[in-house]
Design a protein around this motif. Structure first.
Motif, mmCIF file in Angstrom:
data_model
loop_
_atom_site.group_PDB
_atom_site.id
_atom_site.type_symbol
_atom_site.label_atom_id
_atom_site.label_comp_id
_atom_site.label_asym_id
_atom_site.label_seq_id
_atom_site.Cartn_x
_atom_site.Cartn_y
_atom_site.Cartn_z
ATOM 1 N N PRO A 24 0.807 -1.185 -0.005
ATOM 2 C CA PRO A 24 -0.125 -0.275 -0.043
ATOM 3 C C PRO A 24 1.089 1.846 -0.332
ATOM 4 O O PRO A 24 0.665 2.283 -0.677
ATOM 5 C CB PRO A 24 -0.951 0.385 1.448
ATOM 6 N N ILE A 25 1.992 1.267 0.935
ATOM 7 C CA ILE A 25 2.869 1.950 1.037
ATOM 8 C C ILE A 25 3.117 3.021 -1.003
ATOM 9 O O ILE A 25 3.321 3.503 -1.180
ATOM 10 C CB ILE A 25 4.392 2.566 1.510
ATOM 11 N N ILE A 26 3.453 1.554 -1.619
ATOM 12 C CA ILE A 26 3.736 2.046 -2.346
ATOM 13 C C ILE A 26 2.744 2.181 -3.596
ATOM 14 O O ILE A 26 2.991 3.603 -4.478
ATOM 15 C CB ILE A 26 4.505 0.328 -3.150
ATOM 16 N N SER A 43 -6.662 6.611 1.033
ATOM 17 C CA SER A 43 -7.786 5.756 1.080
ATOM 18 C C SER A 43 -7.625 4.883 0.352
ATOM 19 O O SER A 43 -8.218 3.531 1.153
ATOM 20 C CB SER A 43 -8.895 7.048 0.562
ATOM 21 N N ALA A 44 -7.532 5.268 -0.909
ATOM 22 C CA ALA A 44 -7.242 3.746 -1.475
ATOM 23 C C ALA A 44 -5.724 2.743 -1.217
ATOM 24 O O ALA A 44 -5.934 1.689 -1.202
ATOM 25 C CB ALA A 44 -6.633 4.421 -3.123
ATOM 26 N N GLY A 45 -4.895 3.205 -0.480
ATOM 27 C CA GLY A 45 -3.518 2.336 -0.072
ATOM 28 C C GLY A 45 -3.863 1.959 0.906
ATOM 29 O O GLY A 45 -3.540 1.047 0.989
ATOM 30 N N ILE A 46 -5.405 3.040 2.084
ATOM 31 C CA ILE A 46 -5.285 2.019 3.305
ATOM 32 C C ILE A 46 -6.322 0.873 3.148
ATOM 33 O O ILE A 46 -6.144 0.273 3.277
ATOM 34 C CB ILE A 46 -6.254 2.870 4.439
ATOM 35 N N LEU A 47 -7.097 0.757 2.204
ATOM 36 C CA LEU A 47 -7.869 0.069 1.450
ATOM 37 C C LEU A 47 -7.499 -1.381 0.942
ATOM 38 O O LEU A 47 -7.394 -2.185 1.448
ATOM 39 C CB LEU A 47 -8.906 0.618 0.027
#
Length: 460
Positions: A24-26, A43-47
């Motif tokens: 997700p960080i990437i 939001s997309a990364g956390i999901l």
């Protein structure tokens, strides 16, 4: 900070955060680079992290259910095999013990950027988490040749093959998952080079060349193909095979039903997280690379909503136990790697989800995994002893019964052993390359035919 210290720090960081944080960080960074709004990218990364965590929890839970069953079946058969199965984590730990491991990161990124600029790939590989697969190959080369530059050359070749294979299957993955703009860059799909020619033969059998995915099965057998019912039936069968009593068998049935019910639910979060990122990447890349549709390369879990994958994985467990007992020359005791995703995903892609053919391919594939795990055991065990990466008793042997892309991994890592008079790995490499280029040519031909048909429809 020297290379060894940097590598140790990265290994500790990756082990501590896992793919659920690292990937997700990437993806968040990628989203910001392609001009996504900060709130949308985060939001997309956390999901995506939620999806990875959910899938990992379910896989670990299922592993906790089936590993004792597999062990019970082995005990009931009276099997005594000397090589411990440490699973993929053993291979990764050993890979990260190489002092030059950190340098494979820039190698991967650099090759990817060069190929994108030169229009030699359509994939931006965001799956940096699995860089250890290239590191492991490099370690094998060093073990045979003693040459670090040669090890990096072979690792670079593997990176190129991963990108080209991701390009090759992007349309099938889009069609099967419904997730736009993504593909798979995990080396487990290298087994498709062996599976695809076999599947082409299986398609010539009329009974095996009909629509037979989980949805089609559901239409034919009704309630017995519902995820929760099918999971319960499979769990009960496993309990019986493991010699469980009635309460434990029924409990295992409900637990297996829960796993099969939740896998598709978790996969929807991958779609929800990846769709905005992949669309933003596509729009950005379209501006930078006119007339090109680029995709994002990821690890396999975004395909985890496929019932066919999990049915094949579950089917492969008793098959693996059986083969471990009857295969001449096998020495590995299946345990930590017994939940073999790496046999199911390539079968899923080459058959496009045809379950009967997937099960046949899994039956053919399982012995390959066991033999490669057996052959690698002395090498892996020596590395474990010399590096201390894995706590292993003196004289003990350890390996993995589900090495990702077993044919490619074995041949790439050891084919240079022909210089020592061992030509078997070189022969295996020739077979893999023949299968790979046959698969590549055939799928490229199919893709061209689809484009021509689509263009003809637009003209009409």
């Amino acid at each position: 900070m020297d290379l060894a210290q940097a590598t140790a720090w990265i290994q500790e960081f990756l082990n501590s955060v896992g793919a659920a944080v690292f990937v997700p960080i990437i993806m968040i960074v990628m989203g910001l680079i392609v001009r996504m709004k900060i709130k949308d990218a985060i939001s997309a990364g956390i999901l995506l992290g939620v999806a990875f965590s959910g899938m990992s929890m379910l896989i670990n839970y299922m592993s906790g259910l089936v590993q004792p069953v597999g062990e019970a079946m082995l005990e009931r058969l009276g099997i005594d095999l000397p090589i411990m199965d440490g699973g993929w984590t053993t291979m990764a730990a050993i890979a990260w013990s190489w002092p030059f491991a950190i340098l494979v990161f820039p190698l991967l990124i650099g090759i990817n950027v060069i190929m994108l600029v030169a229009n030699k790939t359509e994939t931006f590989n965001a799956d940096l988490w699995n860089v250890w697969g290239k590191i492991f190959t490099a370690i094998g080369v060093v073990g045979i040749t003693g040459s670090v530059p040669l090890a990096f050359l072979i690792a670079a070749i593997q990176i190129v093959f991963e990108l080209k294979t991701a390009d090759l299957f992007k349309d099938e993955i889009n069609e099967l998952t419904g997730i736009p703009g993504v593909t798979c860059t995990h080396k487990m799909i290298f087994l498709s080079a062996i599976f695809y020619p076999i599947d082409k033969l299986l398609r010539k059998i009329p009974a095996l060349n009909t629509k037979a995915d989980a949805a089609a099965l559901k239409e034919k057998v009704g309630i017995f193909a519902e995820n929760h019912v099918l999971g319960f039936i499979i769990g009960v069968l496993f309990g019986l095979l493991g010699g469980y009593d009635v309460p434990a068998t029924l409990t295992l049935g409900v637990q297996a039903a829960m796993c099969l019910t939740l896998f598709p639910v978790i996969s929807k979060y991958f779609m929800e997280a990846l769709s905005p990122i992949s669309e933003a990447v596509s729009d950005y890349m379209h501006k930078k690379f006119a007339d090109r549709e680029l995709v994002v390369g990821l690890d396999w879990p975004f395909m985890g909503g496929s019932n066919e994958i999990w049915l094949t994985v579950i089917y492969a467990i008793p098959i693996t136990v059986l083969f471990s007992f009857i295969l001449p020359g096998n020495g590995i005791l299946p345990f930590a790697g017994i939940v073999n995703i790496a046999v199911a995903v390539p079968a899923y892609l080459v058959t496009r989800g045809n379950l009967p053919r997937m099960l046949i391919l899994a039956t053919i594939g399982v012995p390959i995994f066991l033999y490669v795990g057996t052959v690698f055991a002395p090498f892996v065990s020596d590395l474990a002893h010399s590096t201390g990466a894995v706590d292993l008793a003196e004289g003990a042997l350890i390996s993995c019964s589900s090495i990702d892309g077993p044919v490619q991994t074995y041949s790439f890592a050891t084919f240079l052993d022909f210089m020592n008079g061992n030509f078997l790995p070189l022969g295996v490499l020739v077979i893999w390359l023949a299968g790979y280029f046959y698969t590549y040519h055939d799928l490229k031909k199919e893709a061209a035919a689809r484009k021509e048909a689509a263009a003809a429809q637009l003209e009409e």
